[in-house]
Scaffold this motif. Sequence first.
Motif, PDB file in Angstrom:
ATOM      1  N   GLU A 219       0.841  -1.212   0.000  1.00 34.37           N
ATOM      2  CA  GLU A 219       0.000   0.000   0.000  1.00 34.37           C
ATOM      3  C   GLU A 219       0.872   1.256   0.000  1.00 34.37           C
ATOM      4  O   GLU A 219       0.577   2.238  -0.672  1.00 34.37           O
ATOM      5  N   GLU A 220       1.980   1.188   0.768  1.00 38.63           N
ATOM      6  CA  GLU A 220       2.912   2.318   0.803  1.00 38.63           C
ATOM      7  C   GLU A 220       3.527   2.517  -0.596  1.00 38.63           C
ATOM      8  O   GLU A 220       3.681   3.647  -1.073  1.00 38.63           O
TER       9      GLU A 220
ATOM     10  N   THR B  48       3.240   9.677   5.250  1.00 28.56           N
ATOM     11  CA  THR B  48       3.460   9.668   6.703  1.00 28.56           C
ATOM     12  C   THR B  48       2.642   8.509   7.271  1.00 28.56           C
ATOM     13  O   THR B  48       1.765   7.963   6.581  1.00 28.56           O
ATOM     14  N   ALA B  49       2.896   8.179   8.529  1.00 24.69           N
ATOM     15  CA  ALA B  49       2.150   7.071   9.144  1.00 24.69           C
ATOM     16  C   ALA B  49       0.646   7.357   9.101  1.00 24.69           C
ATOM     17  O   ALA B  49      -0.163   6.462   8.817  1.00 24.69           O
ATOM     18  N   ALA B  50       0.283   8.620   9.358  1.00 25.09           N
ATOM     19  CA  ALA B  50      -1.144   8.961   9.387  1.00 25.09           C
ATOM     20  C   ALA B  50      -1.747   8.873   7.979  1.00 25.09           C
ATOM     21  O   ALA B  50      -2.859   8.355   7.794  1.00 25.09           O
ATOM     22  N   GLN B  51      -1.001   9.362   6.987  1.00 27.64           N
ATOM     23  CA  GLN B  51      -1.510   9.293   5.602  1.00 27.64           C
ATOM     24  C   GLN B  51      -1.692   7.836   5.168  1.00 27.64           C
ATOM     25  O   GLN B  51      -2.681   7.480   4.532  1.00 27.64           O
ATOM     26  N   LEU B  52      -0.702   7.005   5.545  1.00 25.87           N
ATOM     27  CA  LEU B  52      -0.762   5.597   5.136  1.00 25.87           C
ATOM     28  C   LEU B  52      -1.948   4.891   5.789  1.00 25.87           C
ATOM     29  O   LEU B  52      -2.675   4.133   5.128  1.00 25.87           O
TER      30      LEU B  52
ATOM     31  N   SER C 243      -4.757  -5.941   4.842  1.00 30.33           N
ATOM     32  CA  SER C 243      -3.916  -5.431   3.759  1.00 30.33           C
ATOM     33  C   SER C 243      -4.288  -6.195   2.481  1.00 30.33           C
ATOM     34  O   SER C 243      -4.997  -7.207   2.527  1.00 30.33           O
ATOM     35  N   THR C 244      -3.763  -5.735   1.337  1.00 27.07           N
ATOM     36  CA  THR C 244      -4.126  -6.361   0.064  1.00 27.07           C
ATOM     37  C   THR C 244      -3.724  -7.838   0.048  1.00 27.07           C
ATOM     38  O   THR C 244      -4.527  -8.703  -0.315  1.00 27.07           O
ATOM     39  N   SER C 245      -2.488  -8.135   0.441  1.00 25.41           N
ATOM     40  CA  SER C 245      -2.048  -9.532   0.358  1.00 25.41           C
ATOM     41  C   SER C 245      -2.828 -10.412   1.341  1.00 25.41           C
ATOM     42  O   SER C 245      -3.177 -11.548   1.024  1.00 25.41           O
ATOM     43  N   GLU C 246      -3.133  -9.870   2.517  1.00 28.64           N
ATOM     44  CA  GLU C 246      -3.918 -10.659   3.484  1.00 28.64           C
ATOM     45  C   GLU C 246      -5.314 -10.948   2.921  1.00 28.64           C
ATOM     46  O   GLU C 246      -5.821 -12.063   3.053  1.00 28.64           O
ATOM     47  N   SER C 247      -5.928  -9.927   2.308  1.00 28.57           N
ATOM     48  CA  SER C 247      -7.296 -10.167   1.845  1.00 28.57           C
ATOM     49  C   SER C 247      -7.305 -11.166   0.691  1.00 28.57           C
ATOM     50  O   SER C 247      -8.262 -11.933   0.544  1.00 28.57           O
ATOM     51  N   ILE C 248      -6.233 -11.204  -0.107  1.00 25.13           N
ATOM     52  CA  ILE C 248      -6.172 -12.192  -1.196  1.00 25.13           C
ATOM     53  C   ILE C 248      -6.066 -13.603  -0.603  1.00 25.13           C
ATOM     54  O   ILE C 248      -6.823 -14.515  -0.972  1.00 25.13           O
ATOM     55  N   LEU C 249      -5.135 -13.792   0.321  1.00 29.25           N
ATOM     56  CA  LEU C 249      -4.956 -15.141   0.907  1.00 29.25           C
ATOM     57  C   LEU C 249      -6.215 -15.606   1.624  1.00 29.25           C
ATOM     58  O   LEU C 249      -6.623 -16.764   1.523  1.00 29.25           O
ATOM     59  N   ARG C 250      -6.850 -14.688   2.325  1.00 28.80           N
ATOM     60  CA  ARG C 250      -8.068 -15.043   3.061  1.00 28.80           C
ATOM     61  C   ARG C 250      -9.153 -15.506   2.091  1.00 28.80           C
ATOM     62  O   ARG C 250      -9.859 -16.492   2.349  1.00 28.80           O
TER      63      ARG C 250
END
Length: 455
Positions: free
Chosen positions: A97-98, A110-114, A211-218
């Motif tokens: 995502e970053e 920044t951490a907040a933006q991310l 996160s994107t990769s987590e949602s794909i594996l799930r």
Amino acid sequence: MTVEKDVLREHLKDLCDEYRRHNGFNSQDYQTYGVKRGLRNPDGTGVMAGLTNICNVHGFMMDDGVRVPDQGKLTYRGIDVNDIITACMNENRFGYEETAWLLLFGSLPTAAQLARFKNTLGSMRELPDNFVEDMIMKSPSKDIMNKMARSVLALYSFDDDPDDTSLDNIMRQSIQLLASLPTIMTYAYQVKKRAFDRESMFFHPVDLTLSTSESILRALRPDMKFTDSEAKLLDLCMILHAEHGGGNNSTFSARVLSSSGTDTYATVSAAIGSLKGPRHGGANLRVRKMMEELKEAVNDWSDEQEVYDYLASLIRKERGDGSGLIYGFGHAIYTLSDPRAVILKQAAGKLAEEKYMTAEFDLYKLVERLTPRVMAEVKGTSKVICANVDFFSGFIYDMLGIPGDLFTPLFAVSRIAGWCAHRIEEVTYGGRIIRPAYRAMATAKRYVPIGERQA
Ligand code: COA
């Protein structure tokens, strides 16, 4: 029906013969007319087609007009991709995502933006009402890339403002696609399994916090379970596939379509179509098939001569798909190394040990070592060639239990970040329709009335 098919086949054969009789070029003509075949200069470098702030792919140096091979280096917005990966690993966090933020906007968040960006992506993962039923389930495809391209095109109908090419609007569409393409991919895969493989399909509710990769594996696992290290490894693969300059075939396709002023959905579906090709993103699946066949054919995986002979037979078009290609090798820019392959090889080695698959990994390494020699000795090419991103990625996906159907689609759901960044840059700063020339070779002929024509 069979008779009709036979008749049609005969007719098609005649039509193709007719085509061959009246078409073709003398290979010398390309040189005579200075054609930049494949949009390459005579020294093998790519024709300069534009400017970009998004990415740099470095693979050689120029010395007095001669290409000098060099170690590959990939930078996103000036930042070495190795540095992004090292930082994410050291801090044990996801980086795709970053990376997408960096590619799209040009800065490190920044951490907040991310955190806000991740929330936005999560909130956009779901597809429009009835989209899955109407667009994915009703006409399944054997090929997930084909289904993804069609689904992206179909999203046009669900957008209240599809044709507006203002920055605000294409940014909105880009973020929407970045979030929803993984969802389209996993739904399309489930439906394919049910329709073509006679397996069960399952649609888990989407978890918007992942996160994107987590949602794909799930979405791919029947029990929705995956480990953190599996998700981080997929995340690493996604970072490495997210972008690769303006000249690669799919991104250039996105640039070409964008330069005509067409909409985001038409652009991204064209890019998906390009990536599907076996000389581009589709190579990762071909690598797997090639390695499966090699494993079958070679008795002793550690026998250098046996493996060498097999690779030589691929080059001689005696085996494999008859293309003469060793998939997962070669690149338009990289020479001594593809930095993505270097990182993936390291990750593959580590995972192979955990999965007790070191014999297979050793075979991959042997093929990697022998291929440049086979290319030089059997094909007689002087081109310096190395393993590319597609050589080790499929092996990693295999070890993660990800099916071959999804190898190239995973490339697409990663590269959507790069495609959108380039589309935005083309629309905002390109300013001119991309329109190269083709030299017309047909000589003038008289129009012959139909009654006077001879077969
Ligand atoms: N196996 C066999 N021959 C190869 C080869 C490979 N992996 N890569 C290049 N060559 C051959 C080309 O076919 C060409 O031969 P020819 O002169 O007889 O036509 C010659 O080497 C020179 O290649 P070049 O024109 O410099 O390559 P390219 O820049 O046009 O193509 C690729 C780059 C990636 C398309 C090409 O290397 C390839 O097809 N690789 C295999 C597919 C692959 O892995 N694609 C993924 C890319 S990330």
